[in-house]
Design an enzyme around this catalytic site. Structure first.
Site, short mmCIF file in Angstrom:
data_model
loop_
_atom_site.label_atom_id
_atom_site.label_comp_id
_atom_site.label_asym_id
_atom_site.label_seq_id
_atom_site.Cartn_x
_atom_site.Cartn_y
_atom_site.Cartn_z
N TYR A 144 -37.63 52.29 27.00
CA TYR A 144 -38.37 53.07 27.57
C TYR A 144 -39.26 52.97 28.68
O TYR A 144 -39.89 53.89 29.22
CB TYR A 144 -38.96 53.81 26.43
CG TYR A 144 -37.80 54.68 25.43
CD1 TYR A 144 -37.41 55.92 25.78
CD2 TYR A 144 -37.55 54.03 24.02
CE1 TYR A 144 -36.33 56.56 24.92
CE2 TYR A 144 -36.58 54.74 23.38
CZ TYR A 144 -35.92 55.72 23.66
OH TYR A 144 -35.10 56.54 23.18
N PHE A 204 -40.81 60.11 13.43
CA PHE A 204 -40.26 61.39 13.81
C PHE A 204 -38.96 61.13 14.56
O PHE A 204 -38.95 60.00 15.04
CB PHE A 204 -41.31 62.45 14.70
CG PHE A 204 -41.87 61.56 16.05
CD1 PHE A 204 -41.19 61.75 17.01
CD2 PHE A 204 -43.14 60.95 15.58
CE1 PHE A 204 -41.76 61.02 18.10
CE2 PHE A 204 -43.75 60.63 17.04
CZ PHE A 204 -43.07 60.46 18.25
C1 LIG Z 1 -30.44 53.40 24.04
C2 LIG Z 1 -29.46 54.29 24.97
C3 LIG Z 1 -29.83 55.80 24.52
C4 LIG Z 1 -29.38 53.80 26.20
O1 LIG Z 1 -28.34 54.93 26.90
P1 LIG Z 1 -27.62 54.62 28.32
O2 LIG Z 1 -27.11 55.96 28.69
O3 LIG Z 1 -26.75 53.39 28.02
O4 LIG Z 1 -28.83 54.22 29.01
P2 LIG Z 1 -28.85 53.96 30.60
O5 LIG Z 1 -27.23 53.87 31.19
O6 LIG Z 1 -29.38 55.32 31.37
O7 LIG Z 1 -29.52 52.75 30.83
C5 LIG Z 1 -30.77 52.91 31.99
C6 LIG Z 1 -30.92 51.15 31.98
O8 LIG Z 1 -31.56 51.15 30.68
C7 LIG Z 1 -31.00 49.68 30.29
N1 LIG Z 1 -30.68 50.00 28.91
C8 LIG Z 1 -30.63 51.20 28.14
N2 LIG Z 1 -30.45 50.67 26.83
C9 LIG Z 1 -30.71 49.70 26.78
C10 LIG Z 1 -30.48 48.64 25.46
N3 LIG Z 1 -30.49 49.05 24.20
N4 LIG Z 1 -30.93 47.37 25.79
C11 LIG Z 1 -31.08 46.84 27.14
N5 LIG Z 1 -31.00 47.61 28.34
C12 LIG Z 1 -30.83 48.96 28.06
C13 LIG Z 1 -29.66 49.97 31.16
O9 LIG Z 1 -28.95 48.67 31.26
C14 LIG Z 1 -30.00 50.34 32.30
O10 LIG Z 1 -30.59 49.29 33.19
P3 LIG Z 1 -30.23 49.40 34.57
O11 LIG Z 1 -31.12 50.33 35.36
O12 LIG Z 1 -31.16 48.23 35.07
O13 LIG Z 1 -28.76 49.30 34.97
C15 LIG Z 1 -28.25 53.83 24.14
O14 LIG Z 1 -27.80 52.74 24.31
C16 LIG Z 1 -28.11 54.33 22.41
O15 LIG Z 1 -27.63 55.33 22.23
N6 LIG Z 1 -28.19 53.14 21.70
C17 LIG Z 1 -28.25 53.43 20.07
C18 LIG Z 1 -29.14 54.40 19.65
C19 LIG Z 1 -30.61 54.23 20.06
O16 LIG Z 1 -31.12 53.18 20.16
N7 LIG Z 1 -31.19 55.26 20.46
C20 LIG Z 1 -32.53 55.28 20.82
C21 LIG Z 1 -33.52 55.66 19.65
S1 LIG Z 1 -35.08 55.44 19.95
#
Ligand SMILES: CC(C)(COP(=O)(O)OP(=O)(O)OC[C@H]1O[C@@H](n2cnc3c(N)ncnc32)[C@H](O)[C@@H]1OP(=O)(O)O)[C@@H](O)C(=O)NCCC(=O)NCCS
Length: 397
Positions: free
Chosen positions: A124, A397
């Protein structure tokens, strides 16, 4: 790739979003009863879906809440949660599109800040969120962790099951100090949602003070692993020190228990001071607790009070929300935008780390997260941003 279709979901789509989120967290889809308990948290207009090739690929939602900032004001805030992207649609900008729309929505609603708890620390910050409070996990060997004779004492503790406790916990929570920076509200939908996460074995110890008022509670569960009986304490809140000590005294007095583990405790909880042997309070981890995003830097800064010190001119950099870019003069008498030469330069996530007083400016200068163009401003910024009370949220939350 970015620019997916992102829109608020219709109520008929909420459960699909909930189950997508659950799958992203590697959980099974919800049972009907679990969904019923959680559905109240899904606020129409605040549940976003992102679509790839016409199908739901990711979701993020926010619930309307308040958060306490230094000085005691309670700011309206969106509590961001339910964030997930389908495993076969990740790393193509879906979350980025959701975050952009969500932060724009927060701005339209006049919320100067947004908040969340993060599953992973690497997600984030790119959207401007920073850690604003931390918590610790403590472990106590029940047989050796005696309380000092002069530790506060009084009132009585009774144990309730979840059905018995449900009607009284919200009022006790209300009674617990809400003026600590980082404290947030727990509405009916939050309490209902929490029930769906608790195992059947969770019990609730409730403390009643000498005045007859319930003034603290502890949610705990007995677990057994490697022949060790432990009490896992998930949530302990108290309106005063006596209630807190009495709850710990109760937990440390439960027969057959070897270890008591307190999860997500505030860093300044004075457990060590209540124990005869302070080393019996073992801190096994310190973790990030609440993350905050200053959506409107000027309004957010104006909402908190500042300590006595000379004003400091800071330059804030915010790539994700450029309307925040620029100079601010921050002082005990107020905050204004300004175009003077900046004394300190920092990005908006680093500013969040200062915002509730969790971090000192001097520490972030040492870490390379603040550029000190005028070294004399660092000590002033330390005094300005210092919070009287250690920030802590302690509500998931
Ligand atoms: C975390 C999550 C929501 C990211 O979604 P996503 O659509 O893949 O994210 P984006 O493609 O918009 O990523 C944007 C950037 O963040 C990075 N990033 C996103 N999630 C990441 C992670 N878990 N670890 C490392 N890098 C991450 C991406 O590599 C990308 O980097 P870049 O801009 O340099 O290419 C997804 O991986 C997910 O659903 N994870 C499991 C559930 C979870 O953890 N949810 C969050 C709850 S708080």
């Amino acid at each position: 790739m970015t620019g997916h279709e992102v829109r608020p979901l219709a109520e008929s789509e909420f459960r699909e979003a909930h189950d997508l989120f659950r799958r992203a967290l590697l959980w099974r889809p919800s049972k009907d009863e679990e969904w019923e308990r959680n559905s109240g948290r899904y606020e129409p207009g605040r549940v976003l879906g992102a679509f790839v090739d016409g199908a739901l690929a990711g979701t993020a939602m926010a619930t309307t809440n308040v958060v306490t900032v230094p000085g005691g004001r309670r700011l309206p805030v969106g509590a961001v949660t339910g964030v997930g992207v389908r495993a076969d649609r990740t790393r193509r900008g879906v979350l980025t599109s959701l975050m952009r729309e969500q932060l724009e929505d927060a701005r339209r609603r006049g919320e100067a800040v947004a908040m969340l708890h993060a599953s992973e620390a690497v997600i984030y910050e790119r959207y401007g969120y920073g850690v604003v409070s931390r918590s610790r996990t403590v472990e106590l060997d029940r047989r050796r962790a005696a309380l000092r004779e002069d530790a506060p004492v009084g009132g009585r503790v009774r144990v309730l099951d979840q059905d018995e406790a449900a009607p009284i916990l919200p009022a006790i929570y209300q009674r617990c100090a809400q003026d600590r920076p980082g404290q947030i509200g727990r509405d009916d939908a939050w309490w209902a949602g929490q029930r769906s996460w608790l195992g059947d074995g969770v019990l609730i110890a409730v403390h009643t003070g000498g005045d007859g008022l319930d003034d603290g509670f502890a949610l705990y569960e007995a677990t057994k692993a490697d022949d060790v009986n432990a009490l896992q304490v998930y949530d302990l809140k108290s309106a005063n020190a006596t209630a807190a000590v009495q709850l710990w005294r109760f937990l440390l007095g439960v027969d057959l228990v070897d270890r008591v583990v307190g999860h997500g405790r505030p860093l300044d909880e004075p457990l060590e001071w209540w124990l005869a042997d302070r080393r019996q309070c073992r801190v096994t981890s310190v973790d990030d607790d609440l993350w905050l995003r200053l959506v409107d830097v000027l309004e957010a800064l104006r909402a908190r009070t500042f300590g006595p010190a000379d004003p400091v001119v800071i330059e804030v950099r915010d790539e994700f929300l450029p309307h925040n870019d620029g100079g601010y003069r921050v002082g005990p008498d107020g905050v204004d935008r300004c175009s003077d030469e900046p004394q300190l330069v920092l990005d908006v996530a680093a500013l969040a780390a200062l915002y509730l007083g969790d971090q000192k400016a001097s520490g972030l200068v040492a870490a390379g997260r603040i550029e000190a163009r005028d070294p004399a401003a660092v000590a002033a910024a330390d005094r300005l941003f210092a919070a009287v009370e250690t920030p802590w949220c302690g509500t998931n939350f």
